[in-house]
Design an enzyme around this catalytic site. Sequence first.
Site, PDB file in Angstrom:
ATOM      1  N   ASP A 181       3.346  26.274 -16.435  1.00 23.29           N
ATOM      2  CA  ASP A 181       4.072  26.917 -15.342  1.00 23.29           C
ATOM      3  C   ASP A 181       5.378  27.554 -15.808  1.00 23.29           C
ATOM      4  O   ASP A 181       6.054  28.223 -15.017  1.00 23.29           O
ATOM      5  CB  ASP A 181       4.353  25.921 -14.215  1.00 23.29           C
ATOM      6  CG  ASP A 181       5.039  24.654 -14.700  1.00 23.29           C
ATOM      7  OD1 ASP A 181       4.844  24.270 -15.856  1.00 23.29           O
ATOM      8  OD2 ASP A 181       5.768  24.038 -13.901  1.00 23.29           O
ATOM      9  N   GLY A 205       9.954  16.681 -15.480  1.00 28.37           N
ATOM     10  CA  GLY A 205      10.892  16.837 -14.377  1.00 28.37           C
ATOM     11  C   GLY A 205      12.253  16.294 -14.744  1.00 28.37           C
ATOM     12  O   GLY A 205      12.542  16.028 -15.917  1.00 28.37           O
ATOM     13  N   HIS A 228       8.785  13.022 -21.962  1.00 27.71           N
ATOM     14  CA  HIS A 228      10.064  13.719 -22.029  1.00 27.71           C
ATOM     15  C   HIS A 228      11.182  12.677 -22.080  1.00 27.71           C
ATOM     16  O   HIS A 228      11.328  11.868 -21.156  1.00 27.71           O
ATOM     17  CB  HIS A 228      10.281  14.593 -20.792  1.00 27.71           C
ATOM     18  CG  HIS A 228       9.588  15.919 -20.835  1.00 27.71           C
ATOM     19  ND1 HIS A 228       8.237  16.056 -20.659  1.00 27.71           N
ATOM     20  CD2 HIS A 228      10.083  17.179 -21.002  1.00 27.71           C
ATOM     21  CE1 HIS A 228       7.904  17.342 -20.726  1.00 27.71           C
ATOM     22  NE2 HIS A 228       9.002  18.038 -20.934  1.00 27.71           N
ATOM     23  N   GLU A 236      16.532  14.240 -23.726  1.00 25.24           N
ATOM     24  CA  GLU A 236      16.943  15.622 -23.448  1.00 25.24           C
ATOM     25  C   GLU A 236      18.136  15.599 -22.491  1.00 25.24           C
ATOM     26  O   GLU A 236      19.257  15.903 -22.886  1.00 25.24           O
ATOM     27  CB  GLU A 236      15.781  16.422 -22.854  1.00 25.24           C
ATOM     28  CG  GLU A 236      16.126  17.892 -22.606  1.00 25.24           C
ATOM     29  CD  GLU A 236      15.027  18.638 -21.866  1.00 25.24           C
ATOM     30  OE1 GLU A 236      15.028  19.877 -21.922  1.00 25.24           O
ATOM     31  OE2 GLU A 236      14.178  17.983 -21.216  1.00 25.24           O
ATOM     32  N   ASP A 242       8.361  25.222 -25.303  1.00 25.64           N
ATOM     33  CA  ASP A 242       8.737  24.612 -24.031  1.00 25.64           C
ATOM     34  C   ASP A 242       8.334  25.508 -22.860  1.00 25.64           C
ATOM     35  O   ASP A 242       7.331  25.257 -22.197  1.00 25.64           O
ATOM     36  CB  ASP A 242      10.227  24.286 -23.988  1.00 25.64           C
ATOM     37  CG  ASP A 242      10.571  23.250 -22.935  1.00 25.64           C
ATOM     38  OD1 ASP A 242       9.633  22.638 -22.388  1.00 25.64           O
ATOM     39  OD2 ASP A 242      11.766  23.047 -22.661  1.00 25.64           O
TER      40      ASP A 242
END
Length: 356
Positions: free
Chosen positions: A21, A178, A205, A208, A297
């Site tokens: 996306d 998210g 994830h 970060e 990414d």
Amino acid sequence: MTLTPQEIRALPKVVLHDHLDGGLRPETLIELAGEIGYELPYADPDMLAKHFVANANSGSLVKYLEAFTHTMAVMQTAENLTRIAREAVLDHARDGVVYVELRYAPEQHCEQGLIMQQVVDAVQAGLEEGVSDALEEGYTIRAAALLCAMRQADRSLEVAELALANWGTGCVGFDIAGPELGFPPAKHAPAFSLLRDELFPVTIHAGEADGLGSMSQALGMGAARRIGHGARITEDITDFGTELPVLGHIAQYVLDQQIVLEMCPTSNVHTGTAPSIAEHPIHELRDLGFAVTVNTDDKLMSGVDMVSEFQELVDVGWSRTDLFEVTLAAAWGAFLPYDERADLADLIVEGYGLDE
């Protein structure tokens, strides 16, 4: 010797961290938005692309994620999902990518009646079409899917079950994505417990927008084989960037186990995780022996592709050998069976002309 963009494009590449996306072609986004009457910030592809990059380059992950509202608006039908996945694979193939794992969150594509299995089926059809289209253009690429659960939502167990149901038919791993800060892996303990019991590949994830606590949970309770980004592992390395760094137990574990760090240099700069490409921790982490990899990414959001990511690193001193080593690390870090990873590694060695 400095590599030209043409020489970089010709090198085989492996992408482990790329969001479906976040990588739409601007032209496709404009076309599909027009079909449903969705208003975008700009109707010109170049202006729209620049808008996304400007928004991404805010230094804030939360701000960075806001732009996905636009892409999600056009990703609610099977037809559109198939097209977007097909184009994503073809675009990567044209950049010299020979293996890509595209990740997406099925739960975010159900606003117009699709169930999550239908989302998975539509994306898988697109991946297969993209591989076929690439072959017709003379490119060989393999594409697989990672299913993401949204860490601010409560459907992670359902997504984990979906990933297991589609294991071996295109889905190769699980992720949570998210906003990282405030939504640690611990909020999804049942999903990770199931995946651990089934020995299913997990990437998370972490490191970060949040620090060592997030990474510790990802590695422990999450049993992550790879870490999405992981740039803040440096917080567990005293005197990082000096000749005598001292690794804490988390950093030492990541190094010892060769946990793959799915680093995305440009995106990391945009979200404020790294101050610049030249000052990105990927350089020192590579020199210390960490299994760093280079990834896009979000191609649309950050205005990048694998050629530009490699070019940015070459511009700050990376050699052809450096590019080979991170690509080989990515090949061995792919969520594939051992023999298939070995074949992929051989392909990388051959592509760099090191098999002679």
